[in-house]
Design a protein around this motif. Structure first.
Motif, mmCIF file in Angstrom:
data_model
loop_
_atom_site.group_PDB
_atom_site.id
_atom_site.type_symbol
_atom_site.label_atom_id
_atom_site.label_comp_id
_atom_site.label_asym_id
_atom_site.label_seq_id
_atom_site.Cartn_x
_atom_site.Cartn_y
_atom_site.Cartn_z
ATOM 1 N N PHE A 1 0.720 -1.276 0.037
ATOM 2 C CA PHE A 1 0.050 -0.372 -0.032
ATOM 3 C C PHE A 1 0.779 1.173 0.024
ATOM 4 O O PHE A 1 0.770 2.235 -0.809
ATOM 5 C CB PHE A 1 -0.946 0.058 1.390
ATOM 6 N N HIS B 1 0.703 3.794 -2.909
ATOM 7 C CA HIS B 1 0.218 5.275 -2.198
ATOM 8 C C HIS B 1 1.173 6.445 -2.654
ATOM 9 O O HIS B 1 0.988 7.708 -3.247
ATOM 10 C CB HIS B 1 0.183 5.200 -0.971
ATOM 11 N N ASN C 1 0.829 9.329 -5.098
ATOM 12 C CA ASN C 1 0.886 10.727 -4.615
ATOM 13 C C ASN C 1 1.968 11.650 -5.382
ATOM 14 O O ASN C 1 1.641 12.751 -5.496
ATOM 15 C CB ASN C 1 1.192 10.868 -3.066
ATOM 16 N N ARG D 1 -10.519 -0.543 2.206
ATOM 17 C CA ARG D 1 -10.286 0.139 3.547
ATOM 18 C C ARG D 1 -10.354 -0.952 4.562
ATOM 19 O O ARG D 1 -9.773 -1.127 5.457
ATOM 20 C CB ARG D 1 -11.335 1.152 3.720
ATOM 21 N N ILE E 1 3.984 6.649 13.825
ATOM 22 C CA ILE E 1 3.132 6.094 12.337
ATOM 23 C C ILE E 1 1.801 6.251 12.591
ATOM 24 O O ILE E 1 0.969 6.609 11.824
ATOM 25 C CB ILE E 1 3.904 5.104 11.768
ATOM 26 N N PHE F 1 0.498 9.422 13.285
ATOM 27 C CA PHE F 1 0.451 10.031 11.944
ATOM 28 C C PHE F 1 -0.695 9.760 11.140
ATOM 29 O O PHE F 1 -1.469 10.540 10.345
ATOM 30 C CB PHE F 1 1.770 9.768 10.992
ATOM 31 N N ILE F 2 -1.059 8.333 10.969
ATOM 32 C CA ILE F 2 -2.195 7.806 10.034
ATOM 33 C C ILE F 2 -3.421 8.594 10.637
ATOM 34 O O ILE F 2 -4.082 9.001 9.779
ATOM 35 C CB ILE F 2 -2.330 6.313 10.201
ATOM 36 N N HIS G 1 -3.408 12.044 9.310
ATOM 37 C CA HIS G 1 -3.519 12.155 8.017
ATOM 38 C C HIS G 1 -4.846 11.915 7.540
ATOM 39 O O HIS G 1 -5.134 12.701 6.473
ATOM 40 C CB HIS G 1 -2.433 11.035 7.477
ATOM 41 N N LEU G 2 -5.608 11.073 8.073
ATOM 42 C CA LEU G 2 -7.050 10.759 7.666
ATOM 43 C C LEU G 2 -7.727 11.925 8.060
ATOM 44 O O LEU G 2 -8.638 12.422 7.169
ATOM 45 C CB LEU G 2 -7.610 9.588 8.474
ATOM 46 N N VAL H 1 -8.074 17.392 -4.182
ATOM 47 C CA VAL H 1 -7.123 16.680 -3.292
ATOM 48 C C VAL H 1 -5.641 17.576 -3.499
ATOM 49 O O VAL H 1 -5.003 17.962 -2.378
ATOM 50 C CB VAL H 1 -6.901 15.215 -3.799
ATOM 51 N N ASN I 1 7.433 10.417 8.263
ATOM 52 C CA ASN I 1 8.067 9.627 7.177
ATOM 53 C C ASN I 1 9.222 9.324 7.255
ATOM 54 O O ASN I 1 9.727 8.230 6.530
ATOM 55 C CB ASN I 1 7.653 10.495 5.825
ATOM 56 N N ASN J 1 8.320 10.336 -0.189
ATOM 57 C CA ASN J 1 7.247 10.832 0.781
ATOM 58 C C ASN J 1 7.675 12.340 1.122
ATOM 59 O O ASN J 1 6.951 13.265 1.402
ATOM 60 C CB ASN J 1 6.939 10.156 1.667
ATOM 61 N N PRO K 1 5.997 17.374 1.087
ATOM 62 C CA PRO K 1 6.144 18.325 2.041
ATOM 63 C C PRO K 1 7.126 19.387 1.946
ATOM 64 O O PRO K 1 7.133 20.661 1.847
ATOM 65 C CB PRO K 1 6.269 17.789 3.405
HETATM 66 C C1 HEM Z 1 3.841 12.922 1.835
HETATM 67 C C2 HEM Z 1 3.402 11.991 1.870
HETATM 68 C C3 HEM Z 1 1.907 11.483 1.526
HETATM 69 C C4 HEM Z 1 0.973 12.246 1.039
HETATM 70 C C5 HEM Z 1 1.143 13.418 0.127
HETATM 71 C C6 HEM Z 1 -0.234 11.714 1.165
HETATM 72 C C7 HEM Z 1 -1.451 11.898 0.614
HETATM 73 C C8 HEM Z 1 -2.607 11.567 0.704
HETATM 74 C C9 HEM Z 1 -4.091 11.971 0.329
HETATM 75 C C10 HEM Z 1 -4.123 13.060 -0.643
HETATM 76 C C11 HEM Z 1 -5.056 11.411 0.576
HETATM 77 C C12 HEM Z 1 -6.655 11.243 0.428
HETATM 78 C C13 HEM Z 1 -6.907 10.696 -1.137
HETATM 79 C C14 HEM Z 1 -8.242 11.060 -1.513
HETATM 80 O O1 HEM Z 1 -8.937 11.499 -0.717
HETATM 81 O O2 HEM Z 1 -8.493 10.665 -2.642
HETATM 82 C C15 HEM Z 1 -4.235 10.062 1.484
HETATM 83 C C16 HEM Z 1 -5.003 9.081 2.052
HETATM 84 C C17 HEM Z 1 -4.533 8.138 2.847
HETATM 85 N N1 HEM Z 1 -2.986 7.908 3.113
HETATM 86 FE FE1 HEM Z 1 -1.596 9.242 2.588
HETATM 87 N N2 HEM Z 1 -0.106 10.443 1.908
HETATM 88 C C18 HEM Z 1 1.199 10.430 2.331
HETATM 89 C C19 HEM Z 1 1.825 9.473 2.914
HETATM 90 C C20 HEM Z 1 0.879 8.376 3.589
HETATM 91 C C21 HEM Z 1 1.457 7.353 4.533
HETATM 92 C C22 HEM Z 1 3.196 7.288 4.616
HETATM 93 C C23 HEM Z 1 0.697 6.537 5.091
HETATM 94 C C24 HEM Z 1 0.664 5.183 5.656
HETATM 95 C C25 HEM Z 1 1.782 5.031 6.369
HETATM 96 C C26 HEM Z 1 -0.643 7.007 4.314
HETATM 97 C C27 HEM Z 1 -1.756 6.311 4.602
HETATM 98 C C28 HEM Z 1 -3.090 6.979 3.985
HETATM 99 C C29 HEM Z 1 -4.061 6.335 4.349
HETATM 100 C C30 HEM Z 1 -4.650 5.062 5.104
HETATM 101 C C31 HEM Z 1 -5.195 7.167 3.502
HETATM 102 C C32 HEM Z 1 -6.639 6.704 3.474
HETATM 103 C C33 HEM Z 1 -7.078 6.111 2.125
HETATM 104 C C34 HEM Z 1 -8.468 5.998 2.122
HETATM 105 O O3 HEM Z 1 -9.248 6.871 1.595
HETATM 106 O O4 HEM Z 1 -9.100 4.907 2.395
HETATM 107 N N3 HEM Z 1 -0.420 8.320 3.763
HETATM 108 N N4 HEM Z 1 -3.020 10.303 1.562
#
Ligand code: HEM
Length: 218
Positions: free
Chosen positions: A28, A32, A36, A64, A115, A118-119, A122-123, A140, A161, A205, A209
């Motif tokens: 994943f 991801h 991104n 999910r 981490i 962070f998750i 991040h959500l 987005v 990260n 990653n 930022p």
């Molecule tokens: C700078 C690094 C990252 C960026 C720019 C980023 C960006 C994003 C964005 C824009 C979304 C929303 C996508 C949408 O709404 O369509 C998202 C969802 C998510 N991200 Fe990240 N992400 C990063 C790193 C990570 C990392 C390192 C993890 C896990 C360790 C992670 C886990 C997730 C999860 C679990 C979701 C939810 C997915 C879902 O909608 O079910 N992300 N991320």
């Protein structure tokens, strides 16, 4: 049933579960990050990609559920192994410096919780929008850029990260061991594979930022 619970109850069983869920979560993280990185192609490319992912609701929700299950099992097994380890050695070693227990291994205990935190943040930042005051549903690119323009948010992403890269390095290293691929002759190759993956994912990653903070992406 007895076999499954017996296997889960053993240290090896827990390690195998951690390895299998770790591989799925690793997949994943790689996917991801590649998705991104379209941030560098501009708003249209990133938003179109996100729209595509969001459009198939049954797939999105099944995905999910699988991710949530993997995170749950990975964390539970990690906590249980840690507790078991601690209770089997209630009195700490006076000098504890085995060669395999390096910096990354010692940081697993707190890189995991960072981490996880962070998750959750991040959500709230990009999926739910509750921690991002500039959140616009469906845009987005805007959400990512407006979030990373705040220095402490970008800083938190960079720190998390960095932790993730260290965690992945040690995770991959341990994974080889769990599956018996730890012949001393291949120790060097094993270390380099773990370093290469951790570096690529960490750099990819962290670059995002950083690119927004420095104005390369706006
Ligand atoms: C700078 C690094 C990252 C960026 C720019 C980023 C960006 C994003 C964005 C824009 C979304 C929303 C996508 C949408 O709404 O369509 C998202 C969802 C998510 N991200 Fe990240 N992400 C990063 C790193 C990570 C990392 C390192 C993890 C896990 C360790 C992670 C886990 C997730 C999860 C679990 C979701 C939810 C997915 C879902 O909608 O079910 N992300 N991320």
């Amino acid at each position: 049933m007895k076999l499954t619970t017996g296997l889960y109850g053993s240290t090896l069983g827990k390690k195998i579960l951690m390895a299998v869920t770790g591989i799925i979560l690793f997949g994943f993280v790689v996917g991801h990050m590649i998705g991104n990185l379209q941030l560098y192609l501009g708003a249209e490319a990133l938003n179109h990609y996100a729209e595509l992912l969001q459009s198939n609701r049954p797939f999105l929700w099944s995905f999910r559920v699988v991710m949530l299950f993997c995170v749950g099992v990975h964390v539970l097994a990690a906590v249980q192994l840690w507790l078991r380890n601690r209770s089997s050695r209630p009195i700490k070693y006076r000098v504890f410096n085995p060669p395999e227990v390096d910096y990354a291994a010692r940081t697993m205990v707190w890189s995991g919780p960072i981490i996880l935190a962070f998750i959750l943040y991040h959500l709230g930042d990009f999926t739910i929008g509750c921690t991002n005051p500039d959140f616009v549903r469906g845009d987005v690119y805007h959400n990512v850029v407006s979030s990373f323009q705040v220095w402490w948010v970008a800083g938190f992403y960079i720190l998390a990260n960095l932790m993730l890269a260290i965690h992945l390095y040690h995770g991959l290293w341990s994974l080889f061991q769990t599956f018996g691929l730890d012949h001393p002759r291949f120790g060097g190759v094993r270390r380099w594979i773990a370093v290469a993956f951790a570096l690529v994912i960490g750099a990819g990653n962290i670059s995002m930022p950083l690119a927004v903070l420095t104005g390369v992406v706006r």
